[in-house]
Design a protein around this motif. Structure first.
Motif, PDB file in Angstrom:
ATOM      1  N   ILE A 133       0.855  -1.179   0.000  1.00  0.00           N
ATOM      2  CA  ILE A 133       0.000   0.000   0.000  1.00  0.00           C
ATOM      3  C   ILE A 133       0.894   1.232   0.000  1.00  0.00           C
ATOM      4  N   GLY A 156      -5.394  -3.817   3.608  1.00  0.00           N
ATOM      5  CA  GLY A 156      -4.125  -4.518   3.547  1.00  0.00           C
ATOM      6  C   GLY A 156      -4.238  -5.934   4.095  1.00  0.00           C
ATOM      7  N   TYR A 162       3.630  -1.109   3.926  1.00  0.00           N
ATOM      8  CA  TYR A 162       3.094   0.228   3.644  1.00  0.00           C
ATOM      9  C   TYR A 162       4.241   1.205   3.411  1.00  0.00           C
TER      10      TYR A 162
END
Length: 288
Positions: A133, A156, A162
């Motif tokens: 992400i 997620g 991330y």
């Protein structure tokens, strides 16, 4: 810009080297464009490393990943992930940018692609959809950053990685003294994240911070010079920054480019990136 990015990331494999290799990106007069210089600077900082598959240091993308890029803008991160062969999902509230990016993604080896015109809260995606992400330079624009982060955590998968970046507070506080008031109003920056507060917000969202980085002094200084060179303006700042740039900005780009070619340039860049970076960068992981 995406064509320039592609050339840089493929040509340099994550590290800018000899001047002859830069020739296709520099004018006959030896002048480097401001955005080209910025992309070269990013590659020096470890961004867009096709050799390792890392969009940024510690954020590797493979063909097995499902990559979500929210607030994707012109889509440099999406294109990088697509060139890695990943499945890409990209979203932005600007339908024109999404349409242009969708056309470009079709010419990459992306495993699959999904384009979304939407705000990030909510995202029209099921739970646990993505393994990577990306939210770069967008949380400072939204009304409720914590709620947007909660939505990103929702989509997620367990173990998802991330990449989260926001403007660094040092440069933002300097720009508050130089920029028109509109730059710190919607649709521009409505939040300034102090460094520890940014990390704490990510941890409070349920993510584990794996690394913290900073980069982009070049752009911090560029923006200071930009405010000194242009008339006061309103609206979205990013949409108004277009070539041809004022001579002062071109001179700064060429000064920085020359510094990058010197033996001690990387050390100077490292210290200045730590002093007044453009961005604070956190790589985090969803537990599980």
């Amino acid at each position: 810009m995406l064509n320039i990015l592609s050339s840089l990331s493929i040509l340099f494999k994550g590290k800018v080297s000899a001047e002859p290799e830069l020739a296709p990106l520099i004018s006959k007069e030896g002048v480097v464009d401001s955005r080209v210089c910025g992309l070269i600077d990013a590659v020096h900082s470890g961004w867009f490393n096709h050799a390792s598959g890392e969009l940024a240091a510690g954020f590797k993308i493979t063909s097995e990943d499902v990559v979500l890029d929210v607030g994707c803008g012109d889509g440099a991160a999406t294109i990088f992930a697509a060139r890695c062969g990943a499945e890409v999902i990209f979203s932005d509230s600007d339908a024109g940018k999404i349409a242009r990016l969708e056309a470009q993604v079709k010419n990459t080896p992306a495993r699959a692609a999904q384009a979304l015109v939407c705000d990030t809260d909510p995202l029209p995606l099921p739970d646990q959809r993505a393994t990577r992400i990306i939210a770069m330079e967008m949380l400072e624009h939204v009304d409720d950053p914590a709620q947007v982060l909660a939505e990103l955590v929702r989509v997620g998968r367990p173990g998802a990685l991330y990449l989260l970046t926001v403007p660094d507070p040092v440069g933002e506080h300097v720009q508050q003294q130089l920029a028109p008031a509109a730059h710190f109003q919607k649709p521009n920056h409505i939040h300034i994240f102090e460094r520890d507060a940014f990390a704490a917000m990510i941890a409070n969202a349920g993510l584990v911070v794996e690394s913290r980085q900073s980069s982009g002094f070049y752009w911090s200084m560029w923006m200071c010079l930009y405010w000194a060179s242009v008339p006061k303006q309103g609206g979205a700042t990013l949409d108004q920054i277009k070539a041809p740039y004022p001579p002062l900005l071109n001179e700064w780009a060429n000064t920085w480019h020359q510094l990058m070619q010197t033996p001690g340039g990387d050390k100077v860049k490292e210290k200045l990136d730590g002093f007044m970076p453009k961005s604070q960068i956190i790589v985090a992981r969803k537990p599980g």
